[in-house]
Write a protein that holds these residues in place. Structure first.
Motif, mmCIF file in Angstrom:
data_model
loop_
_atom_site.group_PDB
_atom_site.id
_atom_site.type_symbol
_atom_site.label_atom_id
_atom_site.label_comp_id
_atom_site.label_asym_id
_atom_site.label_seq_id
_atom_site.Cartn_x
_atom_site.Cartn_y
_atom_site.Cartn_z
ATOM 1 N N VAL A 35 21.187 -40.872 -96.040
ATOM 2 C CA VAL A 35 22.048 -40.006 -95.244
ATOM 3 C C VAL A 35 21.691 -38.564 -95.591
ATOM 4 N N ASN A 36 21.556 -37.737 -94.563
ATOM 5 C CA ASN A 36 21.137 -36.348 -94.746
ATOM 6 C C ASN A 36 22.029 -35.407 -93.944
ATOM 7 N N PRO A 37 22.493 -34.285 -94.518
ATOM 8 C CA PRO A 37 22.294 -33.897 -95.915
ATOM 9 C C PRO A 37 23.012 -34.851 -96.854
ATOM 10 N N LYS A 38 22.787 -34.682 -98.137
ATOM 11 C CA LYS A 38 23.343 -35.609 -99.113
ATOM 12 C C LYS A 38 24.672 -35.137 -99.695
ATOM 13 N N GLU A 39 25.177 -33.979 -99.230
ATOM 14 C CA GLU A 39 26.399 -33.432 -99.802
ATOM 15 C C GLU A 39 27.213 -32.732 -98.729
ATOM 16 N N ALA A 40 28.552 -32.826 -98.834
ATOM 17 C CA ALA A 40 29.460 -32.164 -97.903
ATOM 18 C C ALA A 40 30.734 -31.808 -98.655
ATOM 19 N N SER A 41 31.665 -31.134 -97.970
ATOM 20 C CA SER A 41 32.890 -30.661 -98.615
ATOM 21 C C SER A 41 34.076 -31.549 -98.252
ATOM 22 N N GLN A 42 34.904 -31.825 -99.215
ATOM 23 C CA GLN A 42 36.133 -32.565 -98.983
ATOM 24 C C GLN A 42 37.038 -31.777 -98.036
ATOM 25 N N GLY A 43 37.725 -32.508 -97.151
ATOM 26 C CA GLY A 43 38.680 -31.882 -96.258
ATOM 27 C C GLY A 43 38.094 -31.273 -95.010
ATOM 28 N N GLU A 65 23.668 -51.255 -88.441
ATOM 29 C CA GLU A 65 25.115 -51.314 -88.635
ATOM 30 C C GLU A 65 25.475 -50.485 -89.868
ATOM 31 N N VAL A 66 26.272 -49.459 -89.654
ATOM 32 C CA VAL A 66 26.722 -48.598 -90.748
ATOM 33 C C VAL A 66 28.203 -48.885 -90.994
ATOM 34 N N ASN A 67 28.513 -49.379 -92.186
ATOM 35 C CA ASN A 67 29.887 -49.684 -92.559
ATOM 36 C C ASN A 67 30.487 -48.514 -93.323
ATOM 37 N N LEU A 68 31.594 -47.980 -92.821
ATOM 38 C CA LEU A 68 32.274 -46.884 -93.492
ATOM 39 C C LEU A 68 33.151 -47.445 -94.609
ATOM 40 N N PRO A 69 33.282 -46.710 -95.711
ATOM 41 C CA PRO A 69 34.023 -47.231 -96.865
ATOM 42 C C PRO A 69 35.498 -47.490 -96.537
ATOM 43 N N GLU A 70 36.001 -48.652 -96.963
ATOM 44 C CA GLU A 70 37.388 -49.012 -96.692
ATOM 45 C C GLU A 70 38.363 -48.197 -97.540
ATOM 46 N N ASN A 71 37.940 -47.803 -98.726
ATOM 47 C CA ASN A 71 38.846 -47.093 -99.629
ATOM 48 C C ASN A 71 38.960 -45.610 -99.321
ATOM 49 N N ALA A 72 38.237 -45.126 -98.318
ATOM 50 C CA ALA A 72 38.277 -43.710 -97.953
ATOM 51 C C ALA A 72 38.151 -43.584 -96.436
ATOM 52 N N ASP A 141 34.978 -38.458 -104.588
ATOM 53 C CA ASP A 141 33.720 -37.898 -105.100
ATOM 54 C C ASP A 141 32.519 -38.241 -104.228
ATOM 55 N N GLN A 142 32.570 -39.394 -103.557
ATOM 56 C CA GLN A 142 31.428 -39.812 -102.769
ATOM 57 C C GLN A 142 31.837 -40.847 -101.726
ATOM 58 N N LEU A 143 31.026 -40.954 -100.682
ATOM 59 C CA LEU A 143 31.195 -41.985 -99.662
ATOM 60 C C LEU A 143 29.962 -42.871 -99.693
ATOM 61 N N ILE A 144 30.180 -44.170 -99.823
ATOM 62 C CA ILE A 144 29.084 -45.136 -99.861
ATOM 63 C C ILE A 144 29.065 -45.881 -98.533
ATOM 64 N N PHE A 145 27.966 -45.744 -97.793
ATOM 65 C CA PHE A 145 27.824 -46.385 -96.491
ATOM 66 C C PHE A 145 26.895 -47.600 -96.632
ATOM 67 N N LYS A 146 27.442 -48.785 -96.502
ATOM 68 C CA LYS A 146 26.608 -49.984 -96.589
ATOM 69 C C LYS A 146 26.015 -50.270 -95.208
ATOM 70 N N VAL A 147 24.675 -50.430 -95.186
ATOM 71 C CA VAL A 147 23.939 -50.494 -93.928
ATOM 72 C C VAL A 147 23.177 -51.814 -93.823
ATOM 73 N N LEU A 148 23.234 -52.417 -92.630
ATOM 74 C CA LEU A 148 22.431 -53.599 -92.318
ATOM 75 C C LEU A 148 21.393 -53.202 -91.275
ATOM 76 N N GLN A 149 20.137 -53.488 -91.567
ATOM 77 C CA GLN A 149 19.016 -53.138 -90.684
ATOM 78 C C GLN A 149 18.390 -54.427 -90.166
ATOM 79 N N THR A 150 18.527 -54.677 -88.854
ATOM 80 C CA THR A 150 18.034 -55.917 -88.244
ATOM 81 C C THR A 150 16.681 -55.694 -87.588
ATOM 82 N N LEU A 180 30.641 -35.690 -102.147
ATOM 83 C CA LEU A 180 31.664 -34.789 -101.626
ATOM 84 C C LEU A 180 32.124 -33.847 -102.737
ATOM 85 N N THR A 181 32.114 -32.566 -102.446
ATOM 86 C CA THR A 181 32.547 -31.566 -103.422
ATOM 87 C C THR A 181 33.927 -31.046 -103.035
#
Length: 250
Positions: A35-43, A65-72, A141-150, A180-181
């Motif tokens: 994912v690019n860029p690799k950093e962004a701001s909270q809020g 398929e990009v899965n967005l984190p459930e905890n955030a 602190d961070q978002l982890i996107f789990k990706v499936l590539q078919t 995330l900063t």
């Protein structure tokens, strides 16, 4: 069948390690979804691109398929059109609801699915970027996107490994991570709303700018050399005109 070229990669890494030790060369990272860029701001709202390289020698990438984190959860997610690809968003309920600009949001995007049509699939030795705008970004602190590539042969590359602990071995199939900063830290550094979007625009244009600067530098050097040569020739000509004439022969 996917051939990740691990044998060739291992040999290349071994040779590269020797070159690094002897010549100080830098090794490129192995290809994986990022994912690019690799950093962004909270809020704030961020514009990112999921960069997907094709690692198969014989098959094309036909689905992402990009899965967005459930905890955030993220209240607003929109995508940039990619020619030849269709996109769909799967949503899920969030409890408690998210509060955005004074309104309650009870659903958030859980998954983004891109599917290739016709000849738009990502072929061997190619990559594709899939742009997304999202926000407000959660205070984590961070978002982890789990990706499936078919792939077109039915194989699926699962980029789902979470980041390794400090000092541990890097995962084989790392998931893309967006750091995330805190907004306060970003503000103290002089960040402004939309800074992440501007950063993407600058990043996308850096290559052309560098090429232009290199070309201009080359022309400048060539002009300087030509000027010095002209100055030297002019000096020689001036010296000849100042040389006293030889006395006439008797």
């Amino acid at each position: 069948m996917i051939r990740p070229r691990r044998t060739a990669t291992a040999a290349a890494l071994a040779l590269g390690a020797t070159l690094v030790g002897v010549l100080g060369l830098a090794l490129p990272a192995s290809a994986h979804v990022t994912v690019n860029p690799k950093e962004a701001s909270q809020g704030g709202y961020g514009r990112v691109a999921f960069r997907v390289p094709n690692e198969s020698d014989t098959a094309s990438t036909t689905k992402i398929e990009v899965n967005l984190p459930e905890n955030a959860p993220i209240a607003s997610v929109s995508t940039i059109p990619v020619p030849g690809w269709t996109v769909s968003l799967e949503k899920r309920k969030v409890d408690p609801p998210l509060e955005v600009h004074g309104s309650k949001v009870t659903e958030a995007v859980a998954k983004i699915i891109w599917t290739a049509t016709a000849d738009a699939a990502v072929k061997p030795e190619q990559f594709q970027e899939f742009g997304v705008s999202m926000g407000p970004l959660p205070e984590v602190d961070q978002l982890i996107f789990k990706v499936l590539q078919t792939y077109s042969d039915g194989e699926i590359a699962r980029w789902i490994d979470e980041p390794a602990a400090p000092g541990a071995e890097a995962p084989e199939h790392p998931a893309p991570v967006l750091k995330l900063t805190p907004a306060a830290a970003a503000a103290s550094a002089g960040a402004t709303p939309g800074a992440s979007v501007a950063a993407v625009a600058r990043t996308e244009g850096d290559g052309d700018e560098d090429e232009g600067n290199s070309a201009a530098l080359g022309l400048g050097i060539a002009g300087l050399v030509a000027g010095l040569a002209g100055l030297a020739l002019g000096g020689l000509a001036f010296a000849r005109t100042r040389r006293p004439a030889a006395p006439p022969a008797v």
